[in-house]
Design a protein around this motif. Structure first.
Motif, short mmCIF file in Angstrom:
data_model
loop_
_atom_site.label_atom_id
_atom_site.label_comp_id
_atom_site.label_asym_id
_atom_site.label_seq_id
_atom_site.Cartn_x
_atom_site.Cartn_y
_atom_site.Cartn_z
N PHE A 1 9.97 15.97 64.98
CA PHE A 1 10.53 16.51 63.75
C PHE A 1 9.94 15.74 62.57
N VAL A 2 9.50 16.47 61.56
CA VAL A 2 9.10 15.87 60.29
C VAL A 2 10.07 16.39 59.23
N LEU A 3 10.80 15.47 58.60
CA LEU A 3 11.81 15.83 57.62
C LEU A 3 11.41 15.32 56.24
N GLU A 4 11.52 16.18 55.25
CA GLU A 4 11.33 15.73 53.89
C GLU A 4 12.44 14.75 53.50
N GLU A 5 12.10 13.75 52.71
CA GLU A 5 13.08 12.74 52.28
C GLU A 5 14.34 13.37 51.69
N VAL A 6 14.19 14.45 50.96
CA VAL A 6 15.34 15.07 50.30
C VAL A 6 16.39 15.53 51.30
N THR A 7 15.99 15.85 52.54
CA THR A 7 16.97 16.29 53.54
C THR A 7 17.95 15.16 53.88
N LEU A 8 17.50 13.91 53.76
CA LEU A 8 18.38 12.77 54.02
C LEU A 8 19.31 12.51 52.84
N GLU B 1 11.05 12.44 68.64
CA GLU B 1 10.45 11.60 67.60
C GLU B 1 10.77 12.21 66.24
N VAL B 2 11.27 11.37 65.33
CA VAL B 2 11.61 11.82 63.99
C VAL B 2 10.73 11.07 62.99
N GLN B 3 10.10 11.81 62.09
CA GLN B 3 9.30 11.22 61.03
C GLN B 3 9.78 11.72 59.68
N ILE B 4 9.72 10.85 58.69
CA ILE B 4 10.16 11.19 57.34
C ILE B 4 8.93 11.29 56.43
N MET B 5 8.91 12.35 55.63
CA MET B 5 7.87 12.53 54.62
C MET B 5 8.44 12.08 53.28
N HIS C 1 -0.28 15.83 50.77
CA HIS C 1 0.80 16.54 51.47
C HIS C 1 0.30 17.91 51.91
N ALA C 2 0.23 18.12 53.22
CA ALA C 2 -0.28 19.39 53.74
C ALA C 2 0.80 20.43 53.98
N GLN D 1 0.41 12.27 57.71
CA GLN D 1 0.74 11.84 56.35
C GLN D 1 2.14 11.25 56.25
N ALA D 2 3.03 11.62 57.16
CA ALA D 2 4.41 11.14 57.13
C ALA D 2 4.50 9.69 57.62
N LEU D 3 5.66 9.08 57.43
CA LEU D 3 5.90 7.75 57.97
C LEU D 3 5.87 7.81 59.50
#
Length: 248
Positions: A136-143, A170-174, A181-182, A230-232
């Motif tokens: 999962f790649v989550l945009e920071e705003v979702t947090l 696996e969880v990654q934060i953008m 940013h793609a 590109q994400a963390l």
């Protein structure tokens, strides 16, 4: 098929009156394992067991049945989410808040049915499972979005932190400040199925669009790979979630 008194049948299939009565009267769908037990107790010869798959699918609203089936049939899954925590990672309180905020308003019955279906989909996430492998790649705003109150937000972040430690997740934060940013064209999902095919899926305004053309799926795969790069990293993302938790 044998007939038995209701109390005797309920006891034999370990179904107490509070849960058995709504299913018996058609107000609540019985769980598939309840049908299997009832088939054996009543000697139905497999007729009730044959309904288990139909009942499983009927647990989900029509709009998400295709998604639930893809999730269940996947060996690998990738999700890029831009606005909210993905459904498979949501707490019950967070999911309820999303349904209550939806416009036009959903009825109480619709909220409860959608909520039950969403929680049922999460059965594929368990510490003992090795598949599907989920990223999962989550945009920071979702947090940081606090649409349901601080208590719900904190509970959701704590749950996300726990799920992110599972072997098959696996969880990654953008970060919002990421320059390259793609994923600016929106969120999507990728499903690698046991049969070998890979499918994509996009959802806009609660309308789900499946993507099956090979060239479009390949484009999504390339895009997802770039987004993950590109994400963390997963380790950095855990630390980022802890940071946001400390601010809530």
């Amino acid at each position: 098929m044998r007939t038995r008194p209701r109390p005797s049948c309920a006891a034999a299939v370990r179904c107490g009156r509070p849960s058995g009565r709504p299913a018996r009267r058609g107000r609540r769908l019985p769980k598939p394992n309840l049908l299997e037990q009832a088939d054996d107790v009543l000697g139905a010869g497999g007729k009730l067991k044959a309904l288990a798959q139909e009942v499983t699918e009927a647990r989900y609203p029509k709009r998400v049945r295709s998604i639930a089936k893809l999730e269940a049939d996947s060996v690998e899954m990738g999700v890029y989410s831009t606005h909210t925590i993905p459904a498979l990672l949501q707490t019950e309180e967070y999911a309820r808040g999303l349904f209550e905020l939806r416009r036009p308003l959903l009825s109480v019955e619709e909220i409860e049915r959608n909520l039950a279906a969403r929680m049922a989909r999460q059965e594929i996430i368990a510490a003992s499972r090795t598949e599907p492998v989920m990223t999962f790649v989550l945009e920071e705003v979702t947090l940081r979005r606090c649409a349901h109150g601080r208590t719900v937000q904190r509970g959701q972040l704590e749950h996300l932190r726990q799920v992110a430690e599972l072997r098959n997740v696996e969880v990654q934060i953008m970060p919002t400040g990421q320059e390259g940013h793609a994923g600016l064209s929106g969120g999507f999902r990728l499903f690698k199925l046991r049969a070998g095919a890979t499918l994509g899926c996009c959802e806009i305004q609660h309308v789900i669009q499946s993507i099956t053309e090979s060239h479009r799926v390949q484009s999504l795969e390339m895009q997802y790979g770039m987004i993950r790069a590109q994400a963390l990293t997963p380790r950095e993302s855990l630390a980022f979630i802890d940071k946001v938790l400390g601010e809530v």
